[in-house]
Design an enzyme around this catalytic site. Structure first.
Site, PDB file in Angstrom:
ATOM      1  N   ASP A  24      -0.175   2.613   3.455  1.00  0.00           N
ATOM      2  CA  ASP A  24       0.960   3.859   4.089  1.00  0.00           C
ATOM      3  C   ASP A  24       1.794   2.300   4.980  1.00  0.00           C
ATOM      4  O   ASP A  24       1.220   1.570   4.771  1.00  0.00           O
ATOM      5  CB  ASP A  24       0.797   4.749   5.026  1.00  0.00           C
ATOM      6  CG  ASP A  24       1.496   5.291   5.564  1.00  0.00           C
ATOM      7  OD1 ASP A  24       2.696   5.530   5.160  1.00  0.00           O
ATOM      8  OD2 ASP A  24       1.349   5.921   7.115  1.00  0.00           O
ATOM      9  N   ASP A  26       4.286   2.789   8.037  1.00  0.00           N
ATOM     10  CA  ASP A  26       4.346   3.481   9.523  1.00  0.00           C
ATOM     11  C   ASP A  26       2.504   3.527  10.114  1.00  0.00           C
ATOM     12  O   ASP A  26       1.818   4.122   9.768  1.00  0.00           O
ATOM     13  CB  ASP A  26       5.034   3.963   9.663  1.00  0.00           C
ATOM     14  CG  ASP A  26       6.937   3.572  10.121  1.00  0.00           C
ATOM     15  OD1 ASP A  26       7.220   3.067  10.774  1.00  0.00           O
ATOM     16  OD2 ASP A  26       7.044   4.146   8.595  1.00  0.00           O
ATOM     17  N   ASP A 206      -3.273   6.240   7.285  1.00  0.00           N
ATOM     18  CA  ASP A 206      -3.440   6.371   9.006  1.00  0.00           C
ATOM     19  C   ASP A 206      -3.225   7.641   9.044  1.00  0.00           C
ATOM     20  O   ASP A 206      -2.954   8.616  10.519  1.00  0.00           O
ATOM     21  CB  ASP A 206      -2.393   5.494  10.096  1.00  0.00           C
ATOM     22  CG  ASP A 206      -1.375   6.197  10.264  1.00  0.00           C
ATOM     23  OD1 ASP A 206       0.067   5.589   9.349  1.00  0.00           O
ATOM     24  OD2 ASP A 206      -1.063   6.333  10.928  1.00  0.00           O
TER      25      ASP A 206
END
Length: 257
Positions: A24, A26, A206
């Site tokens: 991922d 961000d 996340d």
């Protein structure tokens, strides 16, 4: 809390076969910030990714961001990029796939309605990506959060052809089709000829949308959740923050040499 991936580098890197690494953006490669445009990839993280990409069969970044946005921010030609949660994929050697293009007019209408309905809520931000519309509330006053959720819910109800997902301080509307980051990862493994038994995929993320990828790889790969808090997850290991992600990727690259 699931164990730290930093404590199991040898087991993760030393198993049978080569590693394909999916990430991922961000909250994983960069810290979460109040304004998404400020999420700048550090020079050291970029160099870490570049070195990893030189040794792994594939390094891919799957982001909720627009494809061109995440590609510009990372700026490494040898990496595969998937924007809009995997709906828009591009990579070296002409790799390209776009999902659900027939829903673009529905997203146009939803975007217009969200702009109009959220105009009076201070701090609310509507972001149109090619294959989704995001309503950010990270900078919205707590007293206005219920109103914002109601507005997004009403727009979603009027557009049953779209589905709502809840991310970190953001509501997002996407085409309601059977596609997510997990399916995008599986498609990439097939499209890149990496479905052989000697390839072990790793996915690091996340957000809630990354859980789809963790579940997709549960039986054949390794999921690593980036979080400082214990939470339900399909991931096998954890890392606390992007700084630990960088340490892990450096150690992983060293183990692959």
């Amino acid at each position: 809390m699931i164990p730290s991936a930093l404590e199991f580098i040898r087991e993760i890197a030393g198993g049978h076969g080569q590693l394909a690494v999916f990430l991922d953006y961000d909250g994983t490669l960069t810290p979460i910030v109040s304004h998404p445009e400020e999420a700048v990839l550090s020079d050291s993280m970029r160099q870490t990714l570049r070195e990893l990409a030189a040794r792994a069969p594939v390094v891919a970044i799957l982001s909720g961001r627009e494809l061109d946005d995440v590609r510009r921010r990372v700026n490494i030609d040898s990496i595969v990029y998937a924007g809009s949660h995997g709906f828009d994929i591009a990579g070296p050697h002409g790799l390209r796939r776009q999902m659900a293009t027939e829903f673009l007019s529905n997203l146009d209408m939803a975007e217009k309605e969200l702009h109009e309905a959220l105009d009076g809520i201070s701090g609310a931000r509507v972001e149109r990506k090619c294959f989704s519309v995001a309503a950010h509330y990270r900078n919205v006053n707590e007293d206005d959060l219920a109103k914002m959720e109601q507005v997004v819910g009403e727009v979603a109800m009027r557009h049953r052809e779209l589905r709502r997902i809840n991310g970190k301080k953001v509501y997002e509307l996407l085409p309601d089709v059977a596609w997510d980051k997990g399916k995008a990862v599986l498609w990439l493994l097939e499209a890149l000829g990496l479905e052989r038994g000697n390839i072990r995929p790793i996915y690091i993320g996340d957000d809630r949308t990354d859980e789809d990828a963790f579940r997709a790889l549960e039986q054949r790969g390794i999921g690593i959740l980036v979080s400082e808090q214990s939470q339900p997850t399909a991931a096998r290991y954890s890392l606390k923050n992007p700084a630990e992600v960088e340490r892990f990727l450096r150690a992983l690259t060293a183990a692959l040499t």
